[in-house]
Design a protein around this motif. Structure first.
Motif, PDB file in Angstrom:
ATOM      1  N   UNK A 105       0.841  -1.197   0.000  1.00 13.99           N
ATOM      2  CA  UNK A 105       0.000   0.000   0.000  1.00 13.99           C
ATOM      3  C   UNK A 105       0.875   1.246   0.000  1.00 13.99           C
ATOM      4  N   UNK A 106       1.958   1.218   0.785  1.00 16.43           N
ATOM      5  CA  UNK A 106       2.884   2.359   0.812  1.00 16.43           C
ATOM      6  C   UNK A 106       3.514   2.585  -0.565  1.00 16.43           C
ATOM      7  N   UNK A 107       3.833   1.507  -1.257  1.00 15.84           N
ATOM      8  CA  UNK A 107       4.415   1.606  -2.598  1.00 15.84           C
ATOM      9  C   UNK A 107       3.429   2.261  -3.561  1.00 15.84           C
ATOM     10  N   UNK A 108       2.166   1.886  -3.454  1.00 17.88           N
ATOM     11  CA  UNK A 108       1.125   2.475  -4.303  1.00 17.88           C
ATOM     12  C   UNK A 108       0.929   3.947  -3.956  1.00 17.88           C
ATOM     13  N   UNK A 109       0.916   4.264  -2.678  1.00 15.84           N
ATOM     14  CA  UNK A 109       0.735   5.657  -2.257  1.00 15.84           C
ATOM     15  C   UNK A 109       1.870   6.544  -2.769  1.00 15.84           C
ATOM     16  N   UNK A 110       3.099   6.011  -2.757  1.00 18.54           N
ATOM     17  CA  UNK A 110       4.237   6.788  -3.265  1.00 18.54           C
ATOM     18  C   UNK A 110       4.085   7.041  -4.762  1.00 18.54           C
ATOM     19  N   UNK A 111       3.665   6.005  -5.495  1.00 23.10           N
ATOM     20  CA  UNK A 111       3.457   6.185  -6.935  1.00 23.10           C
ATOM     21  C   UNK A 111       2.309   7.154  -7.190  1.00 23.10           C
ATOM     22  N   UNK A 112       1.262   7.070  -6.375  1.00 19.46           N
ATOM     23  CA  UNK A 112       0.128   7.988  -6.525  1.00 19.46           C
ATOM     24  C   UNK A 112       0.573   9.432  -6.289  1.00 19.46           C
ATOM     25  N   UNK A 113       1.448   9.621  -5.315  1.00 16.53           N
ATOM     26  CA  UNK A 113       1.961  10.965  -5.034  1.00 16.53           C
ATOM     27  C   UNK A 113       2.802  11.483  -6.200  1.00 16.53           C
ATOM     28  N   UNK A 114       3.635  10.607  -6.738  1.00 16.21           N
ATOM     29  CA  UNK A 114       4.520  11.029  -7.836  1.00 16.21           C
ATOM     30  C   UNK A 114       3.768  11.303  -9.131  1.00 16.21           C
ATOM     31  N   UNK A 115       2.678  10.584  -9.349  1.00 14.25           N
ATOM     32  CA  UNK A 115       1.918  10.745 -10.598  1.00 14.25           C
ATOM     33  C   UNK A 115       0.756  11.710 -10.450  1.00 14.25           C
ATOM     34  N   UNK A 116       0.428  12.096  -9.223  1.00 13.95           N
ATOM     35  CA  UNK A 116      -0.689  13.010  -9.020  1.00 13.95           C
ATOM     36  C   UNK A 116      -2.041  12.342  -9.132  1.00 13.95           C
ATOM     37  N   UNK A 117      -2.057  11.011  -8.980  1.00 12.34           N
ATOM     38  CA  UNK A 117      -3.314  10.257  -9.059  1.00 12.34           C
ATOM     39  C   UNK A 117      -3.681   9.781  -7.653  1.00 12.34           C
ATOM     40  N   UNK A 118      -4.960   9.867  -7.312  1.00 13.52           N
ATOM     41  CA  UNK A 118      -5.400   9.400  -5.997  1.00 13.52           C
ATOM     42  C   UNK A 118      -5.277   7.888  -5.910  1.00 13.52           C
ATOM     43  N   UNK A 119      -5.259   7.358  -4.681  1.00 12.36           N
ATOM     44  CA  UNK A 119      -5.111   5.911  -4.481  1.00 12.36           C
ATOM     45  C   UNK A 119      -6.345   5.128  -4.916  1.00 12.36           C
ATOM     46  N   UNK A 120      -7.501   5.786  -5.005  1.00 16.16           N
ATOM     47  CA  UNK A 120      -8.747   5.095  -5.366  1.00 16.16           C
ATOM     48  C   UNK A 120      -8.643   4.358  -6.698  1.00 16.16           C
ATOM     49  N   UNK A 121      -8.144   4.982  -7.780  1.00 14.01           N
ATOM     50  CA  UNK A 121      -8.021   4.239  -9.042  1.00 14.01           C
ATOM     51  C   UNK A 121      -7.127   3.004  -8.934  1.00 14.01           C
ATOM     52  N   UNK A 122      -6.082   3.074  -8.130  1.00  9.22           N
ATOM     53  CA  UNK A 122      -5.205   1.918  -7.944  1.00  9.22           C
ATOM     54  C   UNK A 122      -5.982   0.748  -7.324  1.00  9.22           C
ATOM     55  N   UNK A 123      -6.761   1.053  -6.296  1.00 14.56           N
ATOM     56  CA  UNK A 123      -7.481  -0.015  -5.607  1.00 14.56           C
ATOM     57  C   UNK A 123      -8.626  -0.561  -6.449  1.00 14.56           C
ATOM     58  N   UNK A 124      -9.158   0.252  -7.345  1.00 18.96           N
ATOM     59  CA  UNK A 124     -10.186  -0.261  -8.261  1.00 18.96           C
ATOM     60  C   UNK A 124      -9.585  -1.287  -9.215  1.00 18.96           C
ATOM     61  N   UNK A 125      -8.328  -1.087  -9.581  1.00 15.24           N
ATOM     62  CA  UNK A 125      -7.634  -2.077 -10.409  1.00 15.24           C
ATOM     63  C   UNK A 125      -7.507  -3.395  -9.640  1.00 15.24           C
ATOM     64  N   UNK A 126      -7.125  -3.306  -8.370  1.00 15.07           N
ATOM     65  CA  UNK A 126      -7.028  -4.512  -7.532  1.00 15.07           C
ATOM     66  C   UNK A 126      -8.393  -5.195  -7.433  1.00 15.07           C
ATOM     67  N   UNK A 127      -9.443  -4.401  -7.302  1.00 17.52           N
ATOM     68  CA  UNK A 127     -10.794  -4.965  -7.206  1.00 17.52           C
ATOM     69  C   UNK A 127     -11.183  -5.691  -8.487  1.00 17.52           C
ATOM     70  N   UNK A 128     -10.816  -5.130  -9.632  1.00 15.60           N
ATOM     71  CA  UNK A 128     -11.125  -5.775 -10.912  1.00 15.60           C
ATOM     72  C   UNK A 128     -10.380  -7.096 -11.039  1.00 15.60           C
ATOM     73  N   UNK A 129      -9.120  -7.115 -10.601  1.00 19.56           N
ATOM     74  CA  UNK A 129      -8.364  -8.371 -10.627  1.00 19.56           C
ATOM     75  C   UNK A 129      -9.036  -9.416  -9.731  1.00 19.56           C
ATOM     76  N   UNK A 130      -9.499  -8.983  -8.566  1.00 27.66           N
ATOM     77  CA  UNK A 130     -10.185  -9.903  -7.654  1.00 27.66           C
ATOM     78  C   UNK A 130     -11.499 -10.388  -8.264  1.00 27.66           C
ATOM     79  N   UNK A 131     -12.226  -9.476  -8.898  1.00 23.14           N
ATOM     80  CA  UNK A 131     -13.492  -9.856  -9.539  1.00 23.14           C
ATOM     81  C   UNK A 131     -13.252 -10.903 -10.615  1.00 23.14           C
ATOM     82  N   UNK A 132     -12.275 -10.651 -11.472  1.00 24.30           N
ATOM     83  CA  UNK A 132     -12.014 -11.567 -12.587  1.00 24.30           C
ATOM     84  C   UNK A 132     -11.590 -12.946 -12.079  1.00 24.30           C
ATOM     85  N   UNK A 133     -10.763 -12.979 -11.037  1.00 26.52           N
ATOM     86  CA  UNK A 133     -10.323 -14.270 -10.501  1.00 26.52           C
ATOM     87  C   UNK A 133     -11.501 -15.000  -9.836  1.00 26.52           C
ATOM     88  N   UNK A 134     -12.283 -14.261  -9.061  1.00 28.32           N
ATOM     89  CA  UNK A 134     -13.426 -14.877  -8.383  1.00 28.32           C
ATOM     90  C   UNK A 134     -14.446 -15.384  -9.395  1.00 28.32           C
TER      91      UNK A 134
END
Length: 225
Positions: A172-201
């Motif tokens: 999570x810290x790694x994602x937050x650092x990338x979010x800070x550097x790119x100017x993107x909020x953490x929400x889009x990152x976690x939605x990607x994780x959710x999609x991966x979980x959805x597809x696997x499930x």
């Protein structure tokens, strides 16, 4: 009078007999007292009565259902708050409205090219694979929905509100650092994780991703079942 009675017994029957009578009396009293305690304990086993027990169980079940409903509402409100915060940050950033660069908004949700690049940059696939066993256990424990759309929404809300349920703290810290550097909020990152979980499930439970649209309440083109 009592003293004379005792003296007569001792004189004619002996001291030993008198002591024996006293001991027998004490024993009878002890048995009577223990019997009373036993009856009280046995009566407690019958409490509450069957009717009251059913009422208590019914109240307990309603309490659990209410608690679960409150938890769902709290999660939805927290998800909405995080989504609003993410939108506000996007608006403030150079006056450019980029709500989510990593997922496509139309249902069923999917990962964009930028999202794939982000995954390669951070090694998200490896993160997900390492965490999938506990993600799956979390889903099996908390999921109350059966139709594909509700499952998708459940995973998105849970991943955004409770990222620690899907990733390790250092990830999570790694994602937050990338979010800070790119100017993107953490929400889009976690939605990607959710999609991966959805597809696997979905894959492991023989559910088609395309079926999400069939249950989407906002899909005006869906066919009635």
């Amino acid at each position: 009078m009592e003293d004379k009675f005792v003296d007569i017994i001792v004189e004619h029957l002996g001291l030993a007999f008198f002591i024996g009578v006293i001991l027998v009396g004490c024993l009878i009293f002890l048995v009577w007292w223990c019997r009373g305690i036993y009856e009280k304990v046995k009566s407690m086993d019958k409490l509450p009565c069957q009717e009251n027990r059913e009422k208590i169980n019914s109240h307990s079940e309603r309490h659990n259902e209410t608690s679960q409903a409150i938890t769902r509402i709290e999660t939805s409100l927290e998800f909405m708050q995080k989504s609003i915060d993410s939108l506000a940050k996007s608006i403030q950033r150079e006056n450019k409205l980029i709500i989510d660069p990593y997922t496509k908004s139309h249902s069923p949700l999917s990962i964009t090219e930028a999202g794939r690049e982000m995954m390669d940059r951070l090694g998200v696939d490896d993160m997900f694979e390492k965490n999938w066993p506990r993600i799956e256990a979390f889903i099996e424990d908390k999921l109350e929905y059966k139709n594909p759309y509700d499952i998708q929404e459940f995973l998105i809300q849970q991943a955004v509100v409770y990222p620690e349920k899907f990733l390790q703290p250092e990830e999570i810290d790694k994602i937050k650092l990338d979010a800070y550097n790119t100017g993107v909020d953490i929400v889009p990152y976690m939605k990607v994780i959710a999609i991966l979980a959805r597809d696997r499930y979905f894959s492991e439970h023989n559910i088609l991703v395309e079926d999400v649209d069939k249950h989407d309440p906002l899909n005006k083109n869906k066919k009635p079942e």
